[in-house]
Design a protein around this motif. Structure first.
Motif, PDB file in Angstrom:
ATOM      1  N   GLU A  11     -10.075 -10.211  11.194  1.00  0.00           N
ATOM      2  CA  GLU A  11      -9.387  -9.277  10.299  1.00  0.00           C
ATOM      3  C   GLU A  11      -8.659  -9.999   9.172  1.00  0.00           C
ATOM      4  O   GLU A  11      -8.561  -9.483   8.058  1.00  0.00           O
ATOM      5  CB  GLU A  11      -8.407  -8.431  11.111  1.00  0.00           C
ATOM      6  CG  GLU A  11      -7.857  -7.230  10.342  1.00  0.00           C
ATOM      7  CD  GLU A  11      -7.153  -6.232  11.231  1.00  0.00           C
ATOM      8  OE1 GLU A  11      -5.931  -6.069  11.059  1.00  0.00           O
ATOM      9  OE2 GLU A  11      -7.824  -5.638  12.106  1.00  0.00           O
ATOM     10  N   GLU A  12      -8.171 -11.186   9.446  1.00  0.00           N
ATOM     11  CA  GLU A  12      -7.469 -11.955   8.412  1.00  0.00           C
ATOM     12  C   GLU A  12      -8.417 -12.321   7.274  1.00  0.00           C
ATOM     13  O   GLU A  12      -8.051 -12.231   6.094  1.00  0.00           O
ATOM     14  CB  GLU A  12      -6.863 -13.218   9.017  1.00  0.00           C
ATOM     15  CG  GLU A  12      -6.057 -14.048   8.017  1.00  0.00           C
ATOM     16  CD  GLU A  12      -5.427 -15.279   8.646  1.00  0.00           C
ATOM     17  OE1 GLU A  12      -5.014 -16.170   7.894  1.00  0.00           O
ATOM     18  OE2 GLU A  12      -5.346 -15.342   9.892  1.00  0.00           O
ATOM     19  N   PHE A  15      -9.184  -9.190   5.295  1.00  0.00           N
ATOM     20  CA  PHE A  15      -8.042  -8.882   4.433  1.00  0.00           C
ATOM     21  C   PHE A  15      -8.092  -9.728   3.170  1.00  0.00           C
ATOM     22  O   PHE A  15      -7.855  -9.219   2.064  1.00  0.00           O
ATOM     23  CB  PHE A  15      -6.743  -9.150   5.191  1.00  0.00           C
ATOM     24  CG  PHE A  15      -5.497  -8.906   4.389  1.00  0.00           C
ATOM     25  CD1 PHE A  15      -4.931  -7.640   4.337  1.00  0.00           C
ATOM     26  CD2 PHE A  15      -4.894  -9.938   3.681  1.00  0.00           C
ATOM     27  CE1 PHE A  15      -3.790  -7.402   3.586  1.00  0.00           C
ATOM     28  CE2 PHE A  15      -3.751  -9.702   2.924  1.00  0.00           C
ATOM     29  CZ  PHE A  15      -3.193  -8.436   2.886  1.00  0.00           C
ATOM     30  N   ARG A  16      -8.431 -10.988   3.315  1.00  0.00           N
ATOM     31  CA  ARG A  16      -8.485 -11.890   2.157  1.00  0.00           C
ATOM     32  C   ARG A  16      -9.605 -11.477   1.195  1.00  0.00           C
ATOM     33  O   ARG A  16      -9.432 -11.487  -0.028  1.00  0.00           O
ATOM     34  CB  ARG A  16      -8.680 -13.334   2.624  1.00  0.00           C
ATOM     35  CG  ARG A  16      -8.624 -14.358   1.491  1.00  0.00           C
ATOM     36  CD  ARG A  16      -8.404 -15.766   2.004  1.00  0.00           C
ATOM     37  NE  ARG A  16      -9.400 -16.174   2.971  1.00  0.00           N
ATOM     38  CZ  ARG A  16      -9.152 -16.348   4.271  1.00  0.00           C
ATOM     39  NH1 ARG A  16      -7.933 -16.129   4.740  1.00  0.00           N
ATOM     40  NH2 ARG A  16     -10.105 -16.738   5.089  1.00  0.00           N
ATOM     41  N   SER A  19      -8.533  -8.333  -0.647  1.00  0.00           N
ATOM     42  CA  SER A  19      -7.484  -8.626  -1.627  1.00  0.00           C
ATOM     43  C   SER A  19      -8.053  -9.259  -2.886  1.00  0.00           C
ATOM     44  O   SER A  19      -7.558  -9.005  -3.990  1.00  0.00           O
ATOM     45  CB  SER A  19      -6.436  -9.563  -1.014  1.00  0.00           C
ATOM     46  OG  SER A  19      -5.827  -8.977   0.113  1.00  0.00           O
ATOM     47  N   PRO A  28      -0.101  -5.949  -0.303  1.00  0.00           N
ATOM     48  CA  PRO A  28      -0.618  -6.247   1.043  1.00  0.00           C
ATOM     49  C   PRO A  28      -0.485  -5.066   2.001  1.00  0.00           C
ATOM     50  O   PRO A  28      -1.387  -4.804   2.801  1.00  0.00           O
ATOM     51  CB  PRO A  28       0.243  -7.436   1.495  1.00  0.00           C
ATOM     52  CG  PRO A  28       0.649  -8.101   0.221  1.00  0.00           C
ATOM     53  CD  PRO A  28       0.847  -6.975  -0.765  1.00  0.00           C
ATOM     54  N   ILE A  31      -3.311  -2.610   1.447  1.00  0.00           N
ATOM     55  CA  ILE A  31      -4.592  -3.079   1.970  1.00  0.00           C
ATOM     56  C   ILE A  31      -4.605  -2.980   3.497  1.00  0.00           C
ATOM     57  O   ILE A  31      -5.630  -2.654   4.097  1.00  0.00           O
ATOM     58  CB  ILE A  31      -4.870  -4.523   1.515  1.00  0.00           C
ATOM     59  CG1 ILE A  31      -4.974  -4.563  -0.014  1.00  0.00           C
ATOM     60  CG2 ILE A  31      -6.154  -5.057   2.142  1.00  0.00           C
ATOM     61  CD1 ILE A  31      -5.172  -5.944  -0.585  1.00  0.00           C
ATOM     62  N   LYS A  32      -3.471  -3.197   4.122  1.00  0.00           N
ATOM     63  CA  LYS A  32      -3.386  -3.031   5.576  1.00  0.00           C
ATOM     64  C   LYS A  32      -3.613  -1.563   5.955  1.00  0.00           C
ATOM     65  O   LYS A  32      -4.223  -1.279   6.986  1.00  0.00           O
ATOM     66  CB  LYS A  32      -2.021  -3.504   6.080  1.00  0.00           C
ATOM     67  CG  LYS A  32      -1.836  -5.013   6.033  1.00  0.00           C
ATOM     68  CD  LYS A  32      -0.445  -5.420   6.493  1.00  0.00           C
ATOM     69  CE  LYS A  32      -0.259  -6.932   6.393  1.00  0.00           C
ATOM     70  NZ  LYS A  32       1.121  -7.339   6.787  1.00  0.00           N
ATOM     71  N   LEU A  35      -7.316  -1.035   5.963  1.00  0.00           N
ATOM     72  CA  LEU A  35      -7.913  -1.583   7.185  1.00  0.00           C
ATOM     73  C   LEU A  35      -7.656  -0.665   8.383  1.00  0.00           C
ATOM     74  O   LEU A  35      -8.547  -0.418   9.192  1.00  0.00           O
ATOM     75  CB  LEU A  35      -7.363  -2.982   7.458  1.00  0.00           C
ATOM     76  CG  LEU A  35      -7.917  -4.108   6.580  1.00  0.00           C
ATOM     77  CD1 LEU A  35      -7.132  -5.394   6.791  1.00  0.00           C
ATOM     78  CD2 LEU A  35      -9.389  -4.336   6.882  1.00  0.00           C
ATOM     79  N   SER A  36      -6.431  -0.159   8.494  1.00  0.00           N
ATOM     80  CA  SER A  36      -6.092   0.728   9.607  1.00  0.00           C
ATOM     81  C   SER A  36      -6.887   2.027   9.523  1.00  0.00           C
ATOM     82  O   SER A  36      -7.384   2.536  10.532  1.00  0.00           O
ATOM     83  CB  SER A  36      -4.593   1.032   9.599  1.00  0.00           C
ATOM     84  OG  SER A  36      -3.837  -0.144   9.796  1.00  0.00           O
TER      85      SER A  36
END
Length: 271
Positions: A11-12, A15-16, A19, A28, A31-32, A35-36
């Protein structure tokens, strides 16, 4: 051609990627939320099924003159692509018709001639459990959907003036998809809200949602401000997304203007 093995990505790393590519300059926390949202819905975030949309929301507080104090916050809104993806995943989607348009209407609005299709019809087909393929049609009228360039003007904004057929076709298709697959929700898409600002009251009552159209940002003023925005982004005082959100509280930015600001953020990220 041989099939490539599926990449294992955490997931990290996702996320990158989001972004630096799909949601450049976004906060951030926003963007979280993307993802959720995608995780809860079983969606691939790399398909960008949702958009981060700044919404003008009442804080529930009053200023010295008794007016509501409002603030911007990012909200996740589906794109029309999400409804298409969900319909496809259902295995019951049997296709959609090409948009049908009503007769062209040319009228004078505030001294300018505007031509647009009177209406657009799209039919979405769904295979029912009985095996029968049912059609769900939606007709949307251009005059009932178009976004004006400002609250004091009846002229269409830049996007609706440039793409009178494409914009109303998106509205008709989104409505048809919601009728065919009501289980996927009834939220309007970001595509339908193009050029509009949403003012949401803290009560959560959808009857109190008001759509406001903001004036377009003048090109000459945009050029004057650009150098200062470059400095703000390169000095990391603001991200490109934050800057766009701030400007969007008062003006409607064109796609070209938005892309100019995003490009500054991209250059800063790669420097």
């Amino acid at each position: 051609m041989s099939n490539l093995p599926a990449l294992q990505i955490n997931e990290e790393e996702i996320f990158r990627v989001l972004s630096n590519s799909l949601y450049v300059g976004a906060q951030p926390e926003s963007i979280k939320m993307v993802l959720s949202y995608c995780k809860a819905s079983g969606l691939d975030p790399m398909l960008k099924p949702v958009h981060i949309v700044p919404m003008y929301c009442s804080t529930g507080k009053k200023d010295g003159k008794g007016y509501d104090i409002k603030a911007m916050r990012d909200v996740i809104m589906p794109g029309i692509g999400l409804y298409r993806i969900q319909a496809s995943i259902s295995k019951q989607y049997a296709g959609a018709s090409e948009p049908e348009f009503g007769e062209d209407i040319t009228e004078e609005i505030e001294g300018s001639k505007v031509t647009y299709p009177k209406w657009c019809k799209v039919t979405v087909k769904r295979q029912l459990e009985s095996g029968v393929i049912a059609g769900f049609s939606a007709i949307e009228f251009w005059k009932e959907n178009y976004a004006t360039k400002s609250k004091d003007s009846k002229l269409p904004n830049a996007m609706w003036a440039k793409r009178p057929y494409g914009q109303i076709a998106k509205c008709a298709e989104a409505q048809a998809l919601r009728k065919a697959f009501p289980e996927f929700g009834s939220q309007p898409t970001a595509d339908e809200m193009e050029g509009k600002e949403i003012d949401v009251t803290p009560t959560g009552n959808t009857n109190q949602i008001e759509h406001k159209e903001l004036p377009e940002y003048p090109d000459d003023r945009f050029k004057e401000k650009l150098s200062g925005w470059v400095q703000a982004i390169t000095s990391n005082k603001q991200t490109a997304e934050q800057l766009i959100n701030t400007i969007s509280t008062r003006y409607t930015l064109s796609e070209v203007q938005k892309q100019s600001i995003i490009n500054i953020g991209l250059e800063n990220a790669n420097s």
